[in-house]
Design an enzyme around this catalytic site. Structure first.
Site, PDB file in Angstrom:
ATOM      1  N   ARG A 135       0.865  -1.172   0.000  1.00 42.22           N
ATOM      2  CA  ARG A 135       0.000   0.000   0.000  1.00 42.22           C
ATOM      3  C   ARG A 135       0.905   1.225   0.000  1.00 42.22           C
ATOM      4  O   ARG A 135       1.971   1.223   0.624  1.00 42.22           O
ATOM      5  CB  ARG A 135      -0.905   0.033   1.239  1.00 42.22           C
TER       6      ARG A 135
ATOM      7  N   GLU B  37      -3.634   7.519  -4.045  1.00 44.86           N
ATOM      8  CA  GLU B  37      -4.125   7.034  -5.343  1.00 44.86           C
ATOM      9  C   GLU B  37      -5.640   7.230  -5.463  1.00 44.86           C
ATOM     10  O   GLU B  37      -6.343   7.103  -4.448  1.00 44.86           O
ATOM     11  CB  GLU B  37      -3.734   5.559  -5.550  1.00 44.86           C
TER      12      GLU B  37
ATOM     13  N   HIS C  87      -2.038   0.343  -9.665  1.00 47.02           N
ATOM     14  CA  HIS C  87      -2.582  -0.674  -8.730  1.00 47.02           C
ATOM     15  C   HIS C  87      -3.193  -1.855  -9.483  1.00 47.02           C
ATOM     16  O   HIS C  87      -4.384  -2.168  -9.334  1.00 47.02           O
ATOM     17  CB  HIS C  87      -3.609  -0.031  -7.783  1.00 47.02           C
TER      18      HIS C  87
HETATM   19  C1  8YV Z   1      -7.005  -5.482  -5.484  1.00 40.46           C
HETATM   20  C2  8YV Z   1      -5.163  -5.366  -3.700  1.00 40.46           C
HETATM   21  O1  8YV Z   1      -7.043  -5.260  -6.840  1.00 40.46           O
HETATM   22  O2  8YV Z   1      -5.943  -7.452  -2.976  1.00 40.46           O
HETATM   23  C3  8YV Z   1      -5.454  -6.376  -2.665  1.00 40.46           C
HETATM   24  O3  8YV Z   1      -5.188  -6.099  -1.492  1.00 40.46           O
HETATM   25  O4  8YV Z   1      -4.577  -4.376  -3.425  1.00 40.46           O
HETATM   26  C4  8YV Z   1      -5.565  -5.586  -5.123  1.00 40.46           C
HETATM   27  O5  8YV Z   1      -5.178  -6.870  -5.461  1.00 40.46           O
HETATM   28  C5  8YV Z   1      -7.820  -4.475  -4.806  1.00 40.46           C
HETATM   29  O6  8YV Z   1      -7.803  -4.633  -3.432  1.00 40.46           O
HETATM   30  C6  8YV Z   1      -9.240  -4.482  -5.325  1.00 40.46           C
HETATM   31  O7  8YV Z   1     -10.142  -3.968  -4.407  1.00 40.46           O
END
Ligand code: 8YV
Length: 336
Positions: free
Chosen positions: A243, A272, A290
């Site tokens: 993150r 973001e 992302h």
């Molecule tokens: C997702 C992500 O695309 O899974 C996670 O934690 O950051 C990504 O793989 C995202 O969370 C979609 O909501």
């Protein structure tokens, strides 16, 4: 006059694969949105106000305020393995189950982390921009020289499922693997990943390529700050698929601009989709929106798992009562 649907109601916060979401209609009165929407906290509170369950993504922050009036709400199914968009203690205290989507995205996300590290080390984005901008007039032995990945030391911060999958890839590149994690892994797992546990400072100092794969919590906000970056070798790369908030982006921009760090591969950003303009201006930062889990098959599998979680939590389907990836079993006790 239409007759109200008596079945449990669920809200799907974003447009997600319609054919996968359609499975919810077998059991529920489903409310969907037509376009990708940055919901305000008030809109989320309103949407949750009269539903039994919701399927949400990382863009949808759900905390005490959003669930305050949600008297029927029993489950939030998050599409994503990370769930820092959810206030888990608040949900648990309110007796609301929460789930995420682990496992199904592990290999795809590890692939992408690897690609980003390679792109940063070998200057792939920079080279493509240079070529497209018409700079390639003559082949030159010293054009766009990068750092090696094979034979170097890979550092992994956060050794969960994705971190371990990345470590296993390193074997094919003859790399040494060092990792740091909240807790040390069992010896068998370390051996399977050929990874050695080191403390945080040693990881920073020894990594030629450092990969961030840890869950984001208030405790690790800006963990990679100016002091941490100063401990890394100047030839190192930093890749972040965790993150954005784990990294102090201004400190990173300083390090990349003044040669304190060779390159960075960033798939996640603190604000973001807004990107720190200093990062946008740096030739040695590879920036992606992302998409680490973004293969078609994996994104579909994530939504399918969220559907399974939601369905099971509301007492339907083959796993009724047993959501496959429940985050807070304690919520059941809270709801009595
Ligand atoms: C997702 C992500 O695309 O899974 C996670 O934690 O950051 C990504 O793989 C995202 O969370 C979609 O909501």
């Amino acid at each position: 006059m239409s007759v109200a649907d008596p079945r449990p109601r669920v809200w799907v916060s974003q447009p997600l694969f319609g054919d996968v979401i359609a499975r919810l209609r077998e059991h529920f009165d489903v409310r969907t949105v037509d376009t990708i929407t940055q919901h305000s906290p008030q809109d989320i509170a309103q949407a949750l106000g009269d539903v039994d369950g919701a399927l949400v993504t990382l863009n949808d922050r759900i905390g005490a305020a959003e669930i305050a009036g949600a008297s029927r709400l029993r489950v939030i199914a998050n599409v994503g393995v990370g769930y820092n968009n959810l206030d888990l203690p608040a949900l648990t205290q309110a007796g609301i189950l929460a789930s995420n989507t682990p496992d199904v995205l592990t290999q795809t996300t590890a692939d992408f982390g690897w690609a980003l590290m390679m792109a940063a080390a070998r200057r792939i984005s920079e080279a493509e921009r240079w070529l497209r901008d018409g700079h390639w007039q003559q082949w030159n032995f010293e054009t766009l020289l990068g750092g090696d990945v094979h034979g170097s030391t890979l550092g992994i911060l956060g050794m969960g499922r994705i971190g371990q999958a990345i470590a296993r890839r390193a074997a094919g590149f003859d790399m040494r693997v060092r990792y740091h994690n909240r807790s040390r892994l069992p010896v068998e797992v370390e051996q399977a990943c050929a990874a050695h546990y080191v403390d945080f400072d040693t990881l920073l100092a020894q990594s030629d390529h450092l990969m961030l794969v840890l869950p984001y919590t208030p405790a690790n906000h800006h963990l990679i700050d100016a002091a941490a970056l100063a401990r890394m070798p100047a030839h190192a790369t930093l890749t972040n698929i965790a993150r954005g908030g784990v990294v102090d982006e201004d400190a990173l921009a300083d390090a990349l601009a003044n040669g304190r760090l060779a390159a960075a591969g960033l798939d996640v950003f603190e604000g973001e989709p807004a990107i720190n303009p200093r990062l946008l201006a740096l030739r040695n930062a590879v920036l992606t929106p992302h998409i680490a889990s973004g293969s078609l098959a994996t994104r579909r599998a994530m939504v399918a798992l969220a559907v399974d979680n939601l369905t099971a939590a509301l007492g339907f389907g083959p796993a009724a009562g047993k959501p496959p990836s429940l985050l807070n079993p304690g919520a059941r006790a809270a709801s009595g």
